[in-house]
Design a protein around this motif. Structure first.
Motif: not given
Length: 547
Positions: A365-369, A495-498, A500-508, A526-534
């Motif tokens: 999985c490659i994140c592009i920012i 931007e799959p989680t842009a 979404l709430d925290a619970e839905s983001e975690s599910k995705i 993505t633009h969200k830092a929380s998404t980068l962890r995967i």
């Protein structure tokens, strides 16, 4: 004549309808009028010369009535058949127009505004279809009928026939003087309609913002100005039409009333009989009327060919699927690693990507920012062959430009940033990902996308224009579920989680991790830092380059 030659293929598809619709009304209308005029002449002769009894005259009139009704019925059937041909041609034009829009490269669509497309689809297609139906009919009908009428009058009286021919020629010439001016006026009207339609479309799309910022008056002013401009153009066309009525049309009407008194004078001088006067009156009236229609049909053709030019610019778009299928090997990639090699891309004079090189492997999985406009979306479009680029992009060692598009796009599942929600149900929106999917597969994809409610009511909900019946987060989930249903080896999430709430983001994110474990190659914008962890790796695009 370009428009006519292009539209010949629609005649070929339904040539039997076309032949019947074009020629039957002309022949039988001519036959009806000439037969009626000849019977009228015979009737007057029988009365004036007292050669027949009332019974004989009644029999002749009854027989004439039956024949006229039969001829009129055949004439009307021909007109009905022509309308069927026109309707089928218009529908096929609309289908070809739609097909061209959906199968052409995106760069062609970016040249057209929303108002242009709507005006061309609604107005121009309707007028283009008339070229091979009512325009041709309007030329052939008067030619056939007029020739018959001219021959009949010349046989009745040579002098009246030549005068009638001269007057008809003058009417045609006067009509042709207006052709170019009317065509120019029609072009200006169509342009004004496009502007008006675009402004109305903008007002509908921005209805919430207009109210929130009390900016209705600004949009109302723009629409009012566009409407006023359209009014001026149409008013000019009406003035032009009025001028035509006062010249060529007035002359045509005058001819109808001029020839009958002339025939009466000749009858008073003993050159022709009264029955012949009635015959000439009936035929001359039809001849001048059809002569005027003949010239008017050329004016209409000129207007409609303008609409055809606007439609043909869409129909002439190249089909990207057909174009890319020629001379393509279609080899199945050895694996589904994605490799960019010195890729450059841009729009007009602006270069967006500059020598981009990287490889995304299966199971990675490659994140592009990067900032907005940095080239993230252009990178994705290049991979999906939706924009032009220089350099090489490979999937499993196969150059993407050598893979037929229908195969290439089978390998990629894409969830766009703006969701692309269609005005149908939730169920059908998800099903677009795989039209052969079962109901259980669709429900599973919805669950993996974080759609917690699987009620029939929710799946049957009609989303309306742009998915207005769903929240931003729900639209995002529907888009992701559609991509998951495809079960492709390569996934692109923009931007799959842009929203979404925290619970839905975690599910995705857990779903994306599952895809990675299954060996899928994943590109995640993505633009969200929380998404980068995967992410296994993070690529930053800056000034068109990968850092």
């Amino acid at each position: 004549m370009k428009a006519l030659f292009f539209m010949m293929k629609y005649i070929h598809r339904h040539w039997k309808l076309w032949v019947c619709g074009i020629f039957a009304p002309a022949f039988f209308s001519m036959a009806t009028n000439i037969y009626f005029a000849s019977r009228l002449q015979t009737y007057v002769m029988m009365i004036t010369e007292q050669r027949a009894s009332l019974q004989e005259i009644s029999k002749m009139l009854m027989f004439t009535l039956v024949v006229l009704m039969l001829l009129s019925c055949v004439d009307n059937i021909g007109v009905y058949v022509l309308s069927l041909f026109h309707t089928s041609t218009e529908n096929e034009l609309r289908y070809d127009f739609y097909t061209s829009l959906t199968c052409t490269p995106l760069k062609n669509l970016q040249k057209l505004s929303h108002g242009e497309l709507i005006t061309r689809y609604n107005t121009d297609i309707e007028q283009s279809a008339q070229i091979v139906s009512y325009d041709i009919w309007g030329v052939i009908y008067p030619l056939i009928a007029g020739t018959g009428y001219m021959t009949a009058v010349l046989l009745a009286d040579l002098r009246i026939g030549f005068i009638m021919l001269l007057l008809g020629t003058i009417v045609i010439v006067l009509n042709f003087i207006f052709v170019h001016r009317i065509k120019r006026a029609q072009a200006e009207i169509l342009q004004a309609k496009e502007t008006y339609t675009s402004n109305c479309s903008d007002a509908i799309r921005g209805k919430m913002s207009l109210r929130q910022y009390s900016a209705q008056w600004i949009m109302s002013k723009k629409i009012g100005e566009a409407a006023n401009q359209l009014y001026k153009k149409e008013y000019g066309a009406v003035k032009l039409e009025a001028l035509k009525l006062l010249t060529s049309d007035a002359l045509a009407n005058g001819c109808i009333y001029l020839l009958t008194p002339l025939a009466c004078i000749m009858a008073a001088c003993g050159y022709i009989g009264v029955p012949v006067v009635l015959f000439i009156h009936q035929i001359c009236r039809c001849f001048i009327q059809y002569t005027q229609n003949f010239a008017t049909s050329f004016i209409h053709y000129s207007e409609h060919s303008l609409s055809f030019e606007r439609v043909s610019s869409i129909l002439s778009f190249k089909n990207e699927l057909t174009e890319r299928s020629v001379n393509r090997c279609g080899n199945i990639p050895k694996n589904f690693a994605v490799k960019f090699e010195n890729v450059c891309a841009g729009y007009e004079n602006h270069q967006v990507l500059k020598d981009v090189s990287f490889t995304a492997f299966s199971g990675e999985c490659i994140c592009i920012i990067g900032e907005s406009g940095s080239g993230k979306s252009t990178l994705v479009k290049s991979l999906m062959q939706m924009t032009d680029y220089q350099g090489k992009i490979y999937i499993g060692g196969e150059d993407c430009k050598n893979i037929p598009l229908h195969m290439l796009r089978e390998y990629i599942a894409f969830s766009p940033e703006h969701n692309d929600i269609f005005p149908t149900t939730v169920y059908d929106n998800i099903r677009y990902g795989n039209l052969n999917a079962t109901k259980s597969e669709i429900s599973y994809a919805a669950e993996m996308a974080g759609i917690t409610t699987h009620s029939e009511e929710f799946f049957r909900r009609n989303l309306g224009e742009n998915g207005e019946q769903l929240s931003g987060g729900q639209k995002q989930k529907v888009s992701i579920a559609r991509a998951l249903l495809k079960k492709a080896p390569i996934y692109i999430f923009d931007e799959p989680t842009a929203a979404l709430d925290a619970e839905s983001e975690s599910k995705i994110l857990n779903t994306i991790l599952t895809l990675k474990q299954e060996g899928k190659c994943i590109l995640l914008i993505t633009h969200k830092a929380s998404t980068l962890r995967i992410a296994d790796r993070v690529l930053r695009i800056e000034d068109g380059k990968v850092l």
